[in-house]
Design a protein around this motif. Structure first.
Motif, PDB file in Angstrom:
ATOM      1  N   ALA A 192      41.778  44.407  30.986  1.00  0.00           N
ATOM      2  CA  ALA A 192      41.245  43.148  31.612  1.00  0.00           C
ATOM      3  C   ALA A 192      40.786  43.499  32.995  1.00  0.00           C
ATOM      4  O   ALA A 192      39.810  43.116  33.435  1.00  0.00           O
TER       5      ALA A 192
ATOM      6  N   VAL B  13      38.518  47.508  32.835  1.00  0.00           N
ATOM      7  CA  VAL B  13      37.314  47.562  32.010  1.00  0.00           C
ATOM      8  C   VAL B  13      36.682  46.275  32.289  1.00  0.00           C
ATOM      9  O   VAL B  13      35.125  46.185  32.297  1.00  0.00           O
ATOM     10  N   LEU B  14      37.127  44.992  32.257  1.00  0.00           N
ATOM     11  CA  LEU B  14      36.475  43.810  32.082  1.00  0.00           C
ATOM     12  C   LEU B  14      36.153  43.387  33.715  1.00  0.00           C
ATOM     13  O   LEU B  14      35.468  42.502  33.969  1.00  0.00           O
ATOM     14  N   GLY B  15      37.002  43.847  34.404  1.00  0.00           N
ATOM     15  CA  GLY B  15      36.893  43.616  35.977  1.00  0.00           C
ATOM     16  C   GLY B  15      37.289  42.076  36.177  1.00  0.00           C
ATOM     17  O   GLY B  15      37.059  41.491  37.177  1.00  0.00           O
ATOM     18  N   LEU B  16      38.272  41.632  35.395  1.00  0.00           N
ATOM     19  CA  LEU B  16      38.764  40.355  35.745  1.00  0.00           C
ATOM     20  C   LEU B  16      39.715  40.311  37.083  1.00  0.00           C
ATOM     21  O   LEU B  16      40.381  41.566  37.382  1.00  0.00           O
ATOM     22  N   PRO B  17      39.833  39.401  37.720  1.00  0.00           N
ATOM     23  CA  PRO B  17      40.454  39.563  39.149  1.00  0.00           C
ATOM     24  C   PRO B  17      42.058  39.333  38.908  1.00  0.00           C
ATOM     25  O   PRO B  17      42.590  38.793  37.913  1.00  0.00           O
ATOM     26  N   ASP B  18      42.675  39.761  39.686  1.00  0.00           N
ATOM     27  CA  ASP B  18      44.388  39.804  39.863  1.00  0.00           C
ATOM     28  C   ASP B  18      44.584  38.376  40.140  1.00  0.00           C
ATOM     29  O   ASP B  18      44.124  37.647  40.905  1.00  0.00           O
TER      30      ASP B  18
END
Lengths: 380, 401
Positions: free
Chosen positions: B393, B396-401
């Motif tokens: 996540a 690869v997907l660059g979803l935020p923390d």
């Protein structure tokens, strides 16, 4: 087989991606639907695709094709799938075109394939009947032998692009009973033939499909494709190839549905934070990505199996269709859920992806049908 | 292409001439086989000869540089060697964490002295390695580890406890993560250290798992003196090394649990299907239970799709593409495939699949049951599936923390 794109294929992928983003946004599909467009796709765009050489990719040079294969075709179909382009690839290039390529005489190929490659001719295959479900051999449509050829009678459903097709490949029974695997023959029926009645149907994805009624349609001996009574195997082979092509298109659609969802997760703010920071959504997004990547590998492998005339093609066609059917629905469902209320609106594009995913899932058999077929072909 | 075919012919000839007959058909995977080491035991006498001959040729580590004991093979050649060994049913001459984990890590991060000291001994099967990462208080949150290493002249004094140290009771050296700066941010105070297990102060206790046995141990360090020259990379920069090694570990796990087939038909799956036919009976050529049959087909097909994905990554690497973060995908998916397979095996056995030991159960059914229990750990060890999904996540997907 090597599961990477060659430099030429990379270039083709880029050309296709550029073309699609410039000429074929999803809004085009919406317009065609809302206007109840009589053709159901853009003839102009179809012609442009022909000029780019895409329609000739899987056909030999003698009929004007590029002499390439499904590895290349898959790259283009994936790009078209990304924006749900409704042009008649599946009906014309993958069904009708492949039947003629694999089973047609030289005369038949010379008549039909050059105009297919040039974008001047729409072909399709009429194989599904009300009782068929996914069993390609279950055919009630009859072809009765007469002195001057054959008379076809029966009813076909959901014939892709049927109402705009210049000719239809009709699967009909020349011997045996409705459930027999043998005794099927393929016939070429031209549009406007007396006794041929075509009624446009409307399905959830708003792509072209039609009911085809044959009432004693006369067909000459020169319009038989392949051997009489032996059309079942030929048609199954064609459907395996078409299935691989459809899966490439499905791959593109799920890629785009997933990408727009990931983007939404990063921008939609609730409880003061982007919703993509929630682990409940992160893990599901990661699962979507895994399914997407496995689907991609399988599409690449199956496309190369077509090009190598691999003996395992039937199994790999089932593998790729089962996988893309399940992954396509998973990703489309998650796309709607993660978009929340806005995902349910007609105004938003994501619903188009769900509708197409469902139709594609059912076309040529759903996942459980193909798992059953895989098991049968594997000997259990 | 022609050169590769010549290489294939020569390789096959050499293998045929040099493989002792008693090793043919022995298991060929990352978990069963010859682990080497100071206290090595050999399944058959020929295994020792096999190791010596292959090591001399550099083929225990075919793609490592020749100067460090490897074979110096190009990726295409290494693939040919592996294909020919599979064809002739020859097991690898050596397996273990030296080849799969610390070796590749030293090639990337070790200094010249460390490479010379350790890589040759790994290739010759002289030293068996184990991994000291997790601690009782540091599982998924590995960076919170507390084993401390305090500088004393040219040495560190190491004190603490490592857990899940696979085969520590049989290993000769351990690569461990230790805290060298307690004041720094947790990832920044960690050092990657190589420790000889014969050093005074180290004690090892095996851990029993729900399967009734276990390769795992708890390893305790009580003021263990370790030379500073055994630091890999830099002091307090161990986290970088640790992450890279985890990538190797996850690839290894993925290979062991289904990636090795690389799109080829795997024998294991037909084994599942044939077990089902044997135990459930056969209805018109099909496994009699249609629901189980469907699940076996799904498992079979997912394994094939995964094999194609591993092959795609390998073909990409061979063509010089930079490897993506796919090792995280591989770890999650390969372990889950294996867990599903083990579960299907036990469900297929039915009443024969719930035996623990003793009369009324066959050895092979008991083994299947124990392996099912053991497999529940696959999605935990080497980074839980949840941690892997977080990595996908984020990276690869660059979803935020």
């Amino acid at each position: 087989m090597e599961l990477i794109l060659t430099e030429d294929q990379e270039l083709l992928a880029k050309t296709a991606a550029d073309f699609v983003s410039e000429h074929s946004p999803v809004s085009r599909v919406r317009k065609l639907r809302d206007a109840k467009d009589p053709v159901g796709f853009s003839k102009e765009l179809w012609k442009q695709m022909a000029e780019l050489g895409w329609l000739g990719i899987p056909f030999p040079e003698v009929v004007g094709g590029a002499g390439l294969g499904f590895a290349e075709l898959a790259v283009v179909l994936e790009a078209l799938g990304r924006t749900l382009a409704p042009e008649p690839f599946l009906s014309t290039v993958l069904l009708g075109g492949q039947v003629l390529l694999l089973g047609g005489t030289e005369v038949q190929q010379k008549e039909w394939l050059p105009p297919v490659v040039n974008g001047d001719c729409i072909l399709t295959a009429a194989y599904q009947e009300p009782q068929t479900r996914y069993d390609l051999r279950r055919v009630a449509t009859r072809a009765d032998r007469k002195a001057d050829g054959w008379r076809l009678s029966g009813e076909k459903i959901q014939v892709l692009d049927g109402h705009v097709a210049d000719a239809l490949v009709v699967v009909a029974r020349t011997s045996g009973g409705e459930h027999d695997a043998k005794g099927l023959t393929l016939f070429l029926v031209r549009k406007g033939a007396p006794g041929l009645e075509i009624t446009r149907q409307s399905r959830v994805d708003s792509r072209n499909a039609a009911l085809v009624k044959l009432s004693g349609v006369a067909v000459g001996p020169s319009e038989v494709i392949g051997a009489v009574d032996e059309g079942g195997d030929l048609f199954e082979n064609v459907v395996d190839r078409a299935t691989v092509g459809l899966c490439a298109e499905m791959l593109g659609s799920m890629e785009e549905a997933a990408a727009s969802t990931f983007k939404y997760l990063k921008t939609r703010v609730q409880f003061g934070v982007p919703i993509g920071s929630f682990q409940a959504l992160k893990h599901r997004a990661a699962r979507m990505y895994i399914e997407l990547e496995l689907s991609r590998s399988t599409v690449m492998a199956a496309a190369r199996a077509v090009d190598e005339d691999h003996p395992e093609l039937p199994k790999l066609a089932s593998l790729v269709k089962a996988r893309c059917s399940d992954a396509g629905i998973l990703i489309a469902n998650e796309a709607i859920q993660m978009h929340g209320g806005v995902g349910m609106t007609d105004e938003y594009d994501v619903g188009f992806y769900l509708k197409r995913a469902r139709v594609a899932e059912i076309t040529f058999g759903d996942a459980s049908h193909h798992r059953d077929r895989w098991a049968r072909l594997s000997g259990y | 292409m022609a050169e590769l075919e010549t290489f294939r012919r020569e390789t096959r000839d050499w293998l045929l001439k040099n493989a002792p007959p008693d090793i043919v058909g022995l298991p060929a995977n990352d978990l069963e086989g010859n682990w080497g080491g100071r206290r090595a035991t050999y399944a058959v006498p020929g295994m020792k000869t096999w190791l010596l001959r292959m090591a001399e040729r550099g083929w225990t580590a075919p793609s490592w540089p020749k100067e460090y004991g490897g074979g110096g093979l190009a990726p295409g050649e290494a693939k040919v060697l592996s294909q020919e060994m599979t064809r002739l049913r020859l097991p690898p001459p050596l397996i273990g964490f030296g080849l799969t984990m610390i070796g590749p890590t030293l090639l990337q991060y070790g200094n010249e002295e460390q490479k010379r000291e350790h890589l040759g001994r790994i290739c010759r099967g002289e030293i068996r390695w184990c991994q000291g990462y997790s601690e009782p208080g540091a599982g998924s949150d590995l960076a919170s580890l507390q084993t401390k290493a305090v500088r004393d002249g040219d040495d560190f004094i190491v004190t603490g406890t490592k857990i899940w140290t696979s085969y520590a009771d049989k290993a000769d050296w351990i690569f461990a993560l230790v805290r060298t700066d307690p004041a720094a941010k947790k990832q920044d105070g960690i050092t990657f250290l190589l420790i000889d297990m014969l050093t005074p102060g180290i004690s090892v206790r095996p851990i029993l798992l729900i399967s009734g046995k276990s390769p795992f141990c708890e390893t305790h360090f009580e003021s263990v003196r370790v030379p500073v020259r055994n630091v890999v990379h830099k002091i307090n920069a161990g986290w970088t090394v640790a992450k890279s090694l985890l990538g190797h570990e996850r690839s290894m796990i993925a290979d062991a649990f289904g990636g090795a087939g690389a799109g080829q038909r795997t024998a294991r799956l037909s084994a599942l299907a044939s077990l089902a036919r044997e135990r459930l009976g056969d209805a018109r050529g099909q496994i009699a239970d249609p629901v189980l049959r469907d699940r076996i087909a799904l498992e079979d097909m997912d394994t094939r799709a995964f094999g194609f994905t591993v092959q795609r990554a390998k073909d990409g690497a061979k063509a010089g593409h930079r490897p993506g973060p796919e090792s995280s995908i591989f770890k999650v998916y390969a372990t889950e495939l294996n867990m599903r397979r083990r579960e299907l095996m036990v469900q297929t056995l039915g009443p024969s699949g719930i035996g623990w030991e003793g009369p009324g159960f066959t050895e092979s059914d008991l083994e299947t049951t124990r392996e099912w229990l053991r497999s529940r750990g696959n999605s935990i060890e080497g980074g839980t599936s949840e941690v892997q999904l977080n990595i996908i996540a984020k990276r690869v997907l660059g979803l935020p923390d």
